[in-house]
Write a protein that holds these residues in place. Structure first.
Motif, PDB file in Angstrom:
ATOM      1  N   GLU A   1      46.518  39.602  25.378  1.00  0.00           N
ATOM      2  CA  GLU A   1      47.867  40.140  25.499  1.00  0.00           C
ATOM      3  C   GLU A   1      47.818  41.373  26.405  1.00  0.00           C
ATOM      4  N   VAL A   2      48.742  41.459  27.365  1.00  0.00           N
ATOM      5  CA  VAL A   2      48.813  42.592  28.286  1.00  0.00           C
ATOM      6  C   VAL A   2      49.982  43.484  27.877  1.00  0.00           C
ATOM      7  N   CYS A   3      49.715  44.795  27.710  1.00  0.00           N
ATOM      8  CA  CYS A   3      50.731  45.726  27.211  1.00  0.00           C
ATOM      9  C   CYS A   3      51.024  46.824  28.227  1.00  0.00           C
ATOM     10  N   TYR A   4      52.313  47.083  28.443  1.00  0.00           N
ATOM     11  CA  TYR A   4      52.753  48.129  29.363  1.00  0.00           C
ATOM     12  C   TYR A   4      53.408  49.300  28.631  1.00  0.00           C
ATOM     13  N   SER A   5      53.683  49.108  27.364  1.00  0.00           N
ATOM     14  CA  SER A   5      54.359  50.161  26.594  1.00  0.00           C
ATOM     15  C   SER A   5      53.969  50.044  25.128  1.00  0.00           C
ATOM     16  N   LEU A   6      54.397  51.034  24.336  1.00  0.00           N
ATOM     17  CA  LEU A   6      54.110  51.010  22.907  1.00  0.00           C
ATOM     18  C   LEU A   6      54.791  49.813  22.246  1.00  0.00           C
ATOM     19  N   ALA A   7      55.987  49.473  22.709  1.00  0.00           N
ATOM     20  CA  ALA A   7      56.697  48.312  22.155  1.00  0.00           C
ATOM     21  C   ALA A   7      55.902  47.027  22.424  1.00  0.00           C
ATOM     22  N   ASP A   8      55.346  46.914  23.636  1.00  0.00           N
ATOM     23  CA  ASP A   8      54.513  45.751  23.964  1.00  0.00           C
ATOM     24  C   ASP A   8      53.289  45.691  23.045  1.00  0.00           C
ATOM     25  N   PHE A   9      52.719  46.868  22.810  1.00  0.00           N
ATOM     26  CA  PHE A   9      51.519  46.921  21.980  1.00  0.00           C
ATOM     27  C   PHE A   9      51.806  46.469  20.551  1.00  0.00           C
ATOM     28  N   LEU A  10      52.922  46.918  19.988  1.00  0.00           N
ATOM     29  CA  LEU A  10      53.276  46.539  18.615  1.00  0.00           C
ATOM     30  C   LEU A  10      53.529  45.037  18.518  1.00  0.00           C
ATOM     31  N   LYS A  11      54.151  44.456  19.555  1.00  0.00           N
ATOM     32  CA  LYS A  11      54.361  43.003  19.578  1.00  0.00           C
ATOM     33  C   LYS A  11      53.029  42.269  19.667  1.00  0.00           C
ATOM     34  N   ALA A  12      52.114  42.796  20.499  1.00  0.00           N
ATOM     35  CA  ALA A  12      50.804  42.172  20.667  1.00  0.00           C
ATOM     36  C   ALA A  12      50.020  42.194  19.356  1.00  0.00           C
ATOM     37  N   LYS A  13      50.125  43.290  18.619  1.00  0.00           N
ATOM     38  CA  LYS A  13      49.446  43.388  17.316  1.00  0.00           C
ATOM     39  C   LYS A  13      49.937  42.286  16.378  1.00  0.00           C
TER      40      LYS A  13
ATOM     41  N   PHE B   1      39.243  62.097  32.796  1.00  0.00           N
ATOM     42  CA  PHE B   1      39.254  62.821  31.529  1.00  0.00           C
ATOM     43  C   PHE B   1      39.670  64.275  31.693  1.00  0.00           C
ATOM     44  N   ARG B   2      39.627  64.808  32.922  1.00  0.00           N
ATOM     45  CA  ARG B   2      40.018  66.195  33.132  1.00  0.00           C
ATOM     46  C   ARG B   2      41.540  66.360  33.179  1.00  0.00           C
ATOM     47  N   ASN B   3      42.240  65.239  33.321  1.00  0.00           N
ATOM     48  CA  ASN B   3      43.698  65.289  33.314  1.00  0.00           C
ATOM     49  C   ASN B   3      44.194  64.976  31.897  1.00  0.00           C
ATOM     50  N   THR B   4      44.604  66.002  31.180  1.00  0.00           N
ATOM     51  CA  THR B   4      45.015  65.853  29.784  1.00  0.00           C
ATOM     52  C   THR B   4      46.146  64.854  29.624  1.00  0.00           C
ATOM     53  N   LYS B   5      47.049  64.795  30.601  1.00  0.00           N
ATOM     54  CA  LYS B   5      48.194  63.896  30.508  1.00  0.00           C
ATOM     55  C   LYS B   5      47.754  62.436  30.417  1.00  0.00           C
ATOM     56  N   TYR B   6      46.737  62.055  31.208  1.00  0.00           N
ATOM     57  CA  TYR B   6      46.268  60.670  31.173  1.00  0.00           C
ATOM     58  C   TYR B   6      45.766  60.294  29.782  1.00  0.00           C
ATOM     59  N   VAL B   7      45.051  61.215  29.146  1.00  0.00           N
ATOM     60  CA  VAL B   7      44.522  60.948  27.810  1.00  0.00           C
ATOM     61  C   VAL B   7      45.660  60.878  26.790  1.00  0.00           C
ATOM     62  N   GLU B   8      46.616  61.771  26.931  1.00  0.00           N
ATOM     63  CA  GLU B   8      47.755  61.773  26.001  1.00  0.00           C
ATOM     64  C   GLU B   8      48.605  60.507  26.148  1.00  0.00           C
ATOM     65  N   ASP B   9      48.575  59.897  27.345  1.00  0.00           N
ATOM     66  CA  ASP B   9      49.327  58.659  27.567  1.00  0.00           C
ATOM     67  C   ASP B   9      48.867  57.529  26.650  1.00  0.00           C
ATOM     68  N   LEU B  10      47.631  57.615  26.165  1.00  0.00           N
ATOM     69  CA  LEU B  10      47.130  56.595  25.243  1.00  0.00           C
ATOM     70  C   LEU B  10      48.046  56.479  24.026  1.00  0.00           C
ATOM     71  N   HIS B  11      48.533  57.612  23.553  1.00  0.00           N
ATOM     72  CA  HIS B  11      49.389  57.616  22.368  1.00  0.00           C
ATOM     73  C   HIS B  11      50.767  57.019  22.658  1.00  0.00           C
ATOM     74  N   ASN B  12      51.127  56.962  23.937  1.00  0.00           N
ATOM     75  CA  ASN B  12      52.418  56.372  24.308  1.00  0.00           C
ATOM     76  C   ASN B  12      52.349  54.847  24.408  1.00  0.00           C
ATOM     77  N   ILE B  13      51.103  54.328  24.427  1.00  0.00           N
ATOM     78  CA  ILE B  13      50.922  52.879  24.551  1.00  0.00           C
ATOM     79  C   ILE B  13      50.309  52.271  23.298  1.00  0.00           C
ATOM     80  N   ILE B  14      49.385  53.016  22.682  1.00  0.00           N
ATOM     81  CA  ILE B  14      48.656  52.486  21.522  1.00  0.00           C
ATOM     82  C   ILE B  14      49.096  53.194  20.248  1.00  0.00           C
ATOM     83  N   HIS B  15      49.373  52.418  19.234  1.00  0.00           N
ATOM     84  CA  HIS B  15      49.748  52.966  17.931  1.00  0.00           C
ATOM     85  C   HIS B  15      48.489  53.115  17.086  1.00  0.00           C
ATOM     86  N   PHE B  16      47.958  54.334  17.028  1.00  0.00           N
ATOM     87  CA  PHE B  16      46.737  54.584  16.271  1.00  0.00           C
ATOM     88  C   PHE B  16      47.069  54.587  14.774  1.00  0.00           C
TER      89      PHE B  16
END
Length: 388
Positions: free
Chosen positions: A253-265, A283-298
């Motif tokens: 499953e390919v996910c582009y957003s948090l909604a996609d991720f929840l559907k894929a789960k 990893f030096r760009n904090t925003k890129y790492v924080e984007d994980l939370h916008n796509i993946i529901h931990f």
């Protein structure tokens, strides 16, 4: 200060002699192994020469009189070694500030004369202990960890009358390393959590590692596997994972957003294990790492493995962990074991953060070049020991 040289057949015996004569406040200035002469040069025996010292007991009323004039000499705890340069430097400093104390100057001169008898290039450790210390140093083990390990070896060394071989001391080192990290959680998938999230910077081999884990689950453990990828930044990454999924017969499953991720789960709930591939980020760009939370529901039903390449610098690996720790890292995966000879950073990271390792990878071959990590494997890899 009272200074005296002792000669004994073993280090423990020397300690007894020092405590008996100088008391428990005595300090060790230097120790070395020597060979005593035998009959016509034969039957030579090994013994130990130890230089110890103790401050004389001064009545309380005299202490009060001298308190403002005389600074106490530096005390080196019993059984610890002293750096000759630092020690002599401190003595010279005292000499310049306490020139009006003839008795103290006399003692300092006598002590310096004794120190001159000691070779300036004597290592703090002897024989196999010195070899092991150099091995840990070359493996880039951090100073505090290295000192703790070698200190434990030093105690066993003198307990065994200082005659153990290098291989014996190497085994002691292995035991010390295993003991230091055995309380930390190690090992691969336990299948207690359905979702396994793999994160890390660019170029560490996340996608290939994920394919190895999937193949291991399916071929060895007979588990059903599904893939979710959030790495939509690189078309090549999606194609690579799709190729692995097709070979293994696993859905993706390919996910582009948090909604996609929840559907894929939801779509993958019938599978035993779901492996999640994430985009390699700077990893030096904090925003890129924080984007994980916008796509993946931990959540509590997810484990997160941080993938680190052993070809990276130690300072960078620390920074990477600090950034990705926001993703609740469960364990490390160390890659490119076959592309370096320095494995100390594994131990440094495990000890510093109290996070164990899940796997080590040592090549590009899928599914072969991956092994489940254990404290013993970490120690063996670091020390170059083959046996389990």
């Amino acid at each position: 200060m009272k200074v005296k040289k002792y000669t004994a057949s073993s280090m423990p015996e020397a300690m007894k002699m020092i405590r008996a004569e100088l008391g428990n406040d005595a300090v060790i200035l230097n120790s070395k192994a020597v060979q005593t002469a035998g009959f016509f040069g034969l039957f030579r025996k090994k013994s130990f020469e130890v230089i110890a010292a103790v401050d004389p007991i001064i009545p309380d009323n005299q202490k009060l009189q001298k308190k403002e004039k005389v600074k106490k000499a530096p005390v080196i705890p019993l059984n610890e070694h002293v750096d000759r340069g630092t020690f002599v430097k401190s003595i010279n400093t005292q000499k310049s500030t306490e020139s009006n104390h003839p008795e103290l100057i006399k003692e300092i001169i006598e002590l310096k004369a004794m120190m001159k008898e000691i070779s300036s290039d004597i290592s703090p450790y002897t024989g196999p202990l010195n070899d092991i210390n150099n091995l840990l140093l070359n493996q880039e083990i951090e100073l505090s960890i290295r000192k703790e390990i070698v200190s434990s070896l030093l105690e066993r060394w003198y307990t065994n009358s200082a005659n153990a071989s290098y291989q014996e001391v190497l085994q002691w080192t292995k035991q010390a390393i295993v003991s230091k990290i055995s309380h930390i959680d190690f090992g691969g998938l336990t299948y207690e959590k359905k979702f396994i999230n793999v994160v890390g910077p660019t170029g560490v081999g996340k996608t290939t590692t994920l394919a190895k884990i999937a193949a291991d689950c399916m071929l060895k453990d007979k588990k059903s596997v599904a893939f979710i990828t959030t790495d939509t930044y690189r078309i090549a990454a999606i194609d690579q994972l799709k190729t692995y999924a097709k070979i293994l017969g696993a859905p993706i499953e390919v996910c582009y957003s948090l909604a996609d991720f929840l559907k894929a789960k939801e779509a993958c709930m019938d599978y035993d294990i779901v492996l999640i591939d994430t985009a390699g980020r700077n990893f030096r760009n904090t925003k890129y790492v924080e984007d994980l939370h916008n796509i993946i529901h931990f959540s509590e039903e997810m484990e997160t493995f941080l993938v680190l390449s052993l070809t990276s610098k130690m300072a960078d690996m620390k920074d990477i962990y600090e950034q990705f720790s926001k993703a609740n890292v469960t364990k490390f995966i160390f890659t490119k074991v076959d592309e370096t000879i320095n494995y100390g950073p594994m131990l440094n990271l495990i000890v510093k953060y109290g996070v164990g390792a899940a796997y080590l990878t040592n090549g590009q071959n899928v599914p072969d070049d991956i092994v489940v990590a254990t404290p013993t494997l970490i120690a063996n890899t670091l020390l170059g020991v083959d046996e389990s």
